[in-house]
Design an enzyme around this catalytic site. Structure first.
Site, PDB file in Angstrom:
ATOM      1  N   CYS A 172      -1.270  -4.846 -18.398  1.00 56.40           N
ATOM      2  CA  CYS A 172      -0.803  -4.431 -17.078  1.00 56.40           C
ATOM      3  C   CYS A 172      -1.356  -5.250 -15.918  1.00 56.40           C
ATOM      4  CB  CYS A 172      -1.120  -2.952 -16.863  1.00 56.40           C
ATOM      5  SG  CYS A 172      -0.121  -1.843 -17.892  1.00 56.40           S
ATOM      6  N   PHE A 223       6.827   3.686 -20.271  1.00 56.65           N
ATOM      7  CA  PHE A 223       7.011   2.240 -20.182  1.00 56.65           C
ATOM      8  C   PHE A 223       8.483   1.827 -20.197  1.00 56.65           C
ATOM      9  CE2 PHE A 223       2.590   2.417 -21.324  1.00 56.65           C
ATOM     10  CZ  PHE A 223       2.039   1.346 -20.638  1.00 56.65           C
ATOM     11  N   HIS A 311      -0.624  -1.670  -8.859  1.00 57.36           N
ATOM     12  CA  HIS A 311       0.138  -1.505 -10.100  1.00 57.36           C
ATOM     13  C   HIS A 311       0.121  -0.033 -10.506  1.00 57.36           C
ATOM     14  CE1 HIS A 311       1.552  -1.895 -14.208  1.00 57.36           C
ATOM     15  NE2 HIS A 311       0.501  -1.195 -14.582  1.00 57.36           N
ATOM     16  N   ASN A 344       6.506   2.067 -15.884  1.00 53.46           N
ATOM     17  CA  ASN A 344       5.452   1.045 -15.966  1.00 53.46           C
ATOM     18  C   ASN A 344       6.011  -0.109 -16.794  1.00 53.46           C
ATOM     19  OD1 ASN A 344       3.248  -0.566 -16.639  1.00 53.46           O
ATOM     20  ND2 ASN A 344       1.862   1.154 -16.988  1.00 53.46           N
TER      21      ASN A 344
END
Length: 389
Positions: A172, A223, A311, A344
């Site tokens: 990430c 995700f 993030h 994500n």
């Protein structure tokens, strides 16, 4: 970052004057993104995942439904499709050695998305692709030699002497690492123009649910897939290029003895992740000192005087960061919006946040200084002090 009046109606702000870039400092000159064609509304994910993996366990379905609600994600994009599962049914079979099949799917898909994001970025930039002098290519979703950087250079028709850097399996924080590396290249090679591309797919980690692997359900609920690209360079050519962010100062830091908190292992079945429950707490315990190190380069003392491009690893991390740094509720709005719209998407997600942030910062009253932050395996912190232009 958007502000409302007393009636809850968003206020309209006029555009503010542009700021002048600092000579010799790297700037972001353009941004682009790309996604696979398959879009999954979050409310449809559970039924599809349970059907595709032939899961019969009602408790697993119930847990996934709960996770899908708590992630705050609304939509995601994915390479995985019915056609792929029809061709490779073993991907949904527990214990099948499928790394070869996964890479047959992931390798070309990652480059295809990277190419589309790069083309969108180059179009916004407005200069010929042959003016790109360097590539920084980031992915945790492909494995091969030569790597995707070479395939991307060929697809874009770049010069054969383009300098190439691959950053693989950073997870990430890879997007902010890419920005740091692109910044160093641009500032140490006057006149260079660096194409930074990130591209990710969840194909390597797709598998049927198993109570022995609870984090698989978190991944299924959180995700997504996609790609992003930016062009970085110093001393932008006014009239030809339109810089919107200056990469002023970058710091990377790892937390000692935390390497097992985020654990990823590649096996014959694909990639397996384990995520420690103490991850949000580890970040919360260390983030304030890290941010103070970054903003020491400015005259600012208050975190609320900055803009924040963080993030969005998940809502828990954003909530902890907001609480610990005593940020006003609007400060992480762009991060929450990117999580809601795309999930994500690993290394890409910071660029979706930055794109939303660019529009907010155009308004009068937009902050001059901000931070781009990402966290990942290590535990690694990546941060860049950014100046809005």
């Amino acid at each position: 970052m958007s502000k409302v009046d007393g009636n809850g109606i968003p206020k309209q702000f006029p555009a503010r004057p542009k700021r002048v870039p600092t000579p010799g400092k790297a700037t972001v000159l353009a941004i682009g993104k790309s996604f696979p064609s398959q879009i999954i509304p979050q409310e449809c994910l559970v039924e599809g995942y349970i059907r595709d993996t032939k899961c019969q366990d009602a408790s697993i379905k119930e847990k996934l439904e709960h996770l899908c609600k708590t992630t705050t994600v609304k939509t995601r994009y994915t390479v995985m499709s019915k056609e792929i599962l029809d061709k490779y049914p073993e991907l949904a079979t527990e214990g099948s050695p499928t790394i070869k099949q996964r890479l047959e799917i992931a390798n070309p898909a990652v480059v295809e998305m990277a190419t589309k994001a790069s083309l969108a970025c180059i179009k916004e930039w407005g200069r010929p692709a042959q003016d790109i002098t360097h590539i920084v290519y980031v992915s945790s979703s492909e494995i091969r030699l030569p790597g995707g950087d070479l395939y991307l250079a060929n697809q874009l028709g770049l010069r054969n002497d383009v300098g190439r850097v691959m950053l693989y399996f950073l997870g990430c924080y890879g997007g902010v690492t890419g920005l740091r590396v692109a910044k160093d290249i641009a500032e140490n090679n006057p006149g260079s123009r660096v194409l930074l591309t990130t591209s990710e797919t969840t194909i390597l980690g797709f598998r049927p649910p198993n109570k022995a692997r609870p984090y698989d359900l978190v991944g299924a609920a959180l995700f997504g897939d996609g790609a992003a690209a930016v062009i970085v360079g110093t001393n932008p050519i006014m009239g030809q290029e339109s810089p919107f962010m200056e990469l002023n100062y970058a710091v990377q830091q790892f937390l000692p003895d935390t390497h097992n908190v985020i654990d990823g292992r590649l096996s014959e079945e694909g990639i397996n992740f384990k995520l420690g429950r103490d991850l949000p707490q580890k970040i919360e315990d260390n983030i304030e000192e890290f941010c103070k190190k970054l903003i020491a380069k400015t005259k600012l003392k208050e975190f609320n005087d900055l803009f924040w491009a963080v993030h969005p690893g998940g809502p828990a991390i954003l909530n902890r960061l907001e609480s610990n740094l005593k940020l006003s509720s609007d400060k992480l709005e762009c991060s929450r919006r990117a999580l809601m719209d795309y999930g994500n998407v690993s290394s890409n997600t910071i660029f979706y946040v930055m794109e939303y942030m660019r529009e907010e910062l155009k308004k009068e009253g937009g902050e001059e200084w901000g931070l781009a932050l990402a966290f990942g395996p290590g535990i690694t912190f990546e941060g860049i002090l950014i100046r809005s232009l």
